[in-house]
Design a protein around this motif. Sequence first.
Motif, PDB file in Angstrom:
ATOM      1  N   ILE A 158      13.362  -3.647   8.581  1.00 31.01           N
ATOM      2  CA  ILE A 158      12.980  -2.681   9.623  1.00 31.01           C
ATOM      3  C   ILE A 158      11.458  -2.600   9.718  1.00 31.01           C
ATOM      4  O   ILE A 158      10.897  -2.550  10.818  1.00 31.01           O
ATOM      5  N   PHE A 159      10.775  -2.629   8.578  1.00 33.32           N
ATOM      6  CA  PHE A 159       9.316  -2.630   8.554  1.00 33.32           C
ATOM      7  C   PHE A 159       8.767  -3.862   9.274  1.00 33.32           C
ATOM      8  O   PHE A 159       7.840  -3.766  10.088  1.00 33.32           O
ATOM      9  N   GLU A 160       9.339  -5.028   8.976  1.00 38.37           N
ATOM     10  CA  GLU A 160       8.895  -6.271   9.612  1.00 38.37           C
ATOM     11  C   GLU A 160       9.131  -6.249  11.115  1.00 38.37           C
ATOM     12  O   GLU A 160       8.336  -6.790  11.885  1.00 38.37           O
ATOM     13  N   ALA A 161      10.218  -5.621  11.561  1.00 43.68           N
ATOM     14  CA  ALA A 161      10.470  -5.481  13.006  1.00 43.68           C
ATOM     15  C   ALA A 161       9.382  -4.634  13.650  1.00 43.68           C
ATOM     16  O   ALA A 161       8.903  -4.947  14.756  1.00 43.68           O
ATOM     17  N   GLY A 162       8.970  -3.574  12.970  1.00 47.46           N
ATOM     18  CA  GLY A 162       7.879  -2.748  13.480  1.00 47.46           C
ATOM     19  C   GLY A 162       6.576  -3.515  13.565  1.00 47.46           C
ATOM     20  O   GLY A 162       5.843  -3.415  14.558  1.00 47.46           O
ATOM     21  N   VAL A 163       6.279  -4.312  12.535  1.00 48.97           N
ATOM     22  CA  VAL A 163       5.056  -5.125  12.544  1.00 48.97           C
ATOM     23  C   VAL A 163       5.099  -6.129  13.687  1.00 48.97           C
ATOM     24  O   VAL A 163       4.098  -6.339  14.386  1.00 48.97           O
ATOM     25  N   ALA A 164       6.252  -6.752  13.897  1.00 46.18           N
ATOM     26  CA  ALA A 164       6.389  -7.723  14.987  1.00 46.18           C
ATOM     27  C   ALA A 164       6.140  -7.058  16.344  1.00 46.18           C
ATOM     28  O   ALA A 164       5.455  -7.626  17.204  1.00 46.18           O
ATOM     29  N   LEU A 165       6.677  -5.863  16.533  1.00 50.57           N
ATOM     30  CA  LEU A 165       6.454  -5.155  17.794  1.00 50.57           C
ATOM     31  C   LEU A 165       4.983  -4.789  17.986  1.00 50.57           C
ATOM     32  O   LEU A 165       4.460  -4.857  19.103  1.00 50.57           O
ATOM     33  N   VAL A 166       4.313  -4.405  16.911  1.00 47.98           N
ATOM     34  CA  VAL A 166       2.883  -4.086  16.999  1.00 47.98           C
ATOM     35  C   VAL A 166       2.100  -5.325  17.418  1.00 47.98           C
ATOM     36  O   VAL A 166       1.252  -5.272  18.312  1.00 47.98           O
ATOM     37  N   VAL A 167       2.378  -6.452  16.781  1.00 50.12           N
ATOM     38  CA  VAL A 167       1.641  -7.682  17.077  1.00 50.12           C
ATOM     39  C   VAL A 167       1.877  -8.115  18.522  1.00 50.12           C
ATOM     40  O   VAL A 167       0.927  -8.445  19.240  1.00 50.12           O
ATOM     41  N   VAL A 168       3.123  -8.102  18.961  1.00 48.61           N
ATOM     42  CA  VAL A 168       3.434  -8.493  20.338  1.00 48.61           C
ATOM     43  C   VAL A 168       2.749  -7.539  21.320  1.00 48.61           C
ATOM     44  O   VAL A 168       2.132  -7.980  22.303  1.00 48.61           O
ATOM     45  N   GLY A 169       2.832  -6.250  21.058  1.00 48.41           N
ATOM     46  CA  GLY A 169       2.216  -5.277  21.949  1.00 48.41           C
ATOM     47  C   GLY A 169       0.718  -5.446  22.060  1.00 48.41           C
ATOM     48  O   GLY A 169       0.153  -5.419  23.159  1.00 48.41           O
ATOM     49  N   VAL A 170       0.054  -5.647  20.935  1.00 50.34           N
ATOM     50  CA  VAL A 170      -1.405  -5.780  20.941  1.00 50.34           C
ATOM     51  C   VAL A 170      -1.840  -7.085  21.606  1.00 50.34           C
ATOM     52  O   VAL A 170      -2.741  -7.094  22.454  1.00 50.34           O
ATOM     53  N   VAL A 171      -1.201  -8.191  21.263  1.00 46.05           N
ATOM     54  CA  VAL A 171      -1.607  -9.488  21.819  1.00 46.05           C
ATOM     55  C   VAL A 171      -1.397  -9.532  23.329  1.00 46.05           C
ATOM     56  O   VAL A 171      -2.283  -9.950  24.072  1.00 46.05           O
ATOM     57  N   ILE A 172      -0.248  -9.089  23.789  1.00 52.11           N
ATOM     58  CA  ILE A 172       0.017  -9.136  25.230  1.00 52.11           C
ATOM     59  C   ILE A 172      -0.877  -8.153  25.981  1.00 52.11           C
ATOM     60  O   ILE A 172      -1.340  -8.445  27.093  1.00 52.11           O
ATOM     61  N   THR A 173      -1.177  -6.999  25.395  1.00 50.68           N
ATOM     62  CA  THR A 173      -2.102  -6.061  26.030  1.00 50.68           C
ATOM     63  C   THR A 173      -3.493  -6.669  26.156  1.00 50.68           C
ATOM     64  O   THR A 173      -4.141  -6.544  27.203  1.00 50.68           O
ATOM     65  N   ILE A 174      -3.953  -7.346  25.114  1.00 47.27           N
ATOM     66  CA  ILE A 174      -5.268  -7.996  25.165  1.00 47.27           C
ATOM     67  C   ILE A 174      -5.287  -9.097  26.218  1.00 47.27           C
ATOM     68  O   ILE A 174      -6.223  -9.195  27.023  1.00 47.27           O
ATOM     69  N   ILE A 175      -4.254  -9.935  26.230  1.00 52.96           N
ATOM     70  CA  ILE A 175      -4.204 -11.038  27.193  1.00 52.96           C
ATOM     71  C   ILE A 175      -4.149 -10.512  28.626  1.00 52.96           C
ATOM     72  O   ILE A 175      -4.833 -11.027  29.521  1.00 52.96           O
ATOM     73  N   SER A 176      -3.353  -9.473  28.866  1.00 51.42           N
ATOM     74  CA  SER A 176      -3.273  -8.932  30.227  1.00 51.42           C
ATOM     75  C   SER A 176      -4.580  -8.270  30.640  1.00 51.42           C
ATOM     76  O   SER A 176      -4.986  -8.354  31.801  1.00 51.42           O
ATOM     77  N   SER A 177      -5.270  -7.634  29.694  1.00 50.96           N
ATOM     78  CA  SER A 177      -6.574  -7.029  30.010  1.00 50.96           C
ATOM     79  C   SER A 177      -7.601  -8.098  30.349  1.00 50.96           C
ATOM     80  O   SER A 177      -8.386  -7.939  31.298  1.00 50.96           O
ATOM     81  N   ILE A 178      -7.592  -9.180  29.602  1.00 54.17           N
ATOM     82  CA  ILE A 178      -8.526 -10.272  29.881  1.00 54.17           C
ATOM     83  C   ILE A 178      -8.217 -10.898  31.228  1.00 54.17           C
ATOM     84  O   ILE A 178      -9.129 -11.203  32.007  1.00 54.17           O
ATOM     85  N   SER A 179      -6.932 -11.102  31.524  1.00 54.23           N
ATOM     86  CA  SER A 179      -6.580 -11.746  32.795  1.00 54.23           C
ATOM     87  C   SER A 179      -6.934 -10.852  33.987  1.00 54.23           C
ATOM     88  O   SER A 179      -7.274 -11.362  35.049  1.00 54.23           O
ATOM     89  N   LYS A 180      -6.857  -9.555  33.831  1.00 55.27           N
ATOM     90  CA  LYS A 180      -7.232  -8.655  34.933  1.00 55.27           C
ATOM     91  C   LYS A 180      -8.749  -8.615  35.130  1.00 55.27           C
ATOM     92  O   LYS A 180      -9.223  -8.415  36.239  1.00 55.27           O
ATOM     93  N   ASP A 181      -9.509  -8.803  34.035  1.00 53.99           N
ATOM     94  CA  ASP A 181     -10.965  -8.839  34.154  1.00 53.99           C
ATOM     95  C   ASP A 181     -11.439 -10.121  34.818  1.00 53.99           C
ATOM     96  O   ASP A 181     -12.467 -10.130  35.487  1.00 53.99           O
TER      97      ASP A 181
END
Length: 141
Positions: A116-139
């Motif tokens: 369950i801990f690893e699932a939470g870590v995976a969600l954090v990583v996916v959320g952060v990476v995709i948020t960064i990529i989408s922010s860069i693409s919008k800029d």
Amino acid sequence: MKINDVILQTVTKVVVFIILTLAVYLFLSGHNSPGGGFIGGLVLAAAVVLLCLAFDMEAVEKVIPFDFKLVGALGAFIAVSTGLGGILFGAPFLKQVFHSFHLPLLGETELTTVTIFEAGVALVVVGVVITIISSISKDVE
């Protein structure tokens, strides 16, 4: 004017399935061998980034309609709250606790707090990476 990359889009559809399979394998093998939530989340995010490169960011957002900031926050909440699993069983905070259950169709099944801990870590990583990529693409636009 968008360039029509038929070959890239066709190959991406096949490769994303292979990448997602690898991400699930890395996630599930994490507590017994190298892998886990972090690398599984990175590979999963790489699949989404590949989709964003082959198609538009808007097209991917239509297919995957999640707010990835909330996905990262949910993952952080899950990862932190698994520490309570140890406390509930009288162990220290974030101590791995596991218990075996006998399920009718699956047989002897083990449930661990580290999964369950690893699932939470995976969600954090996916959320952060995709948020960064989408922010860069919008800029860039």
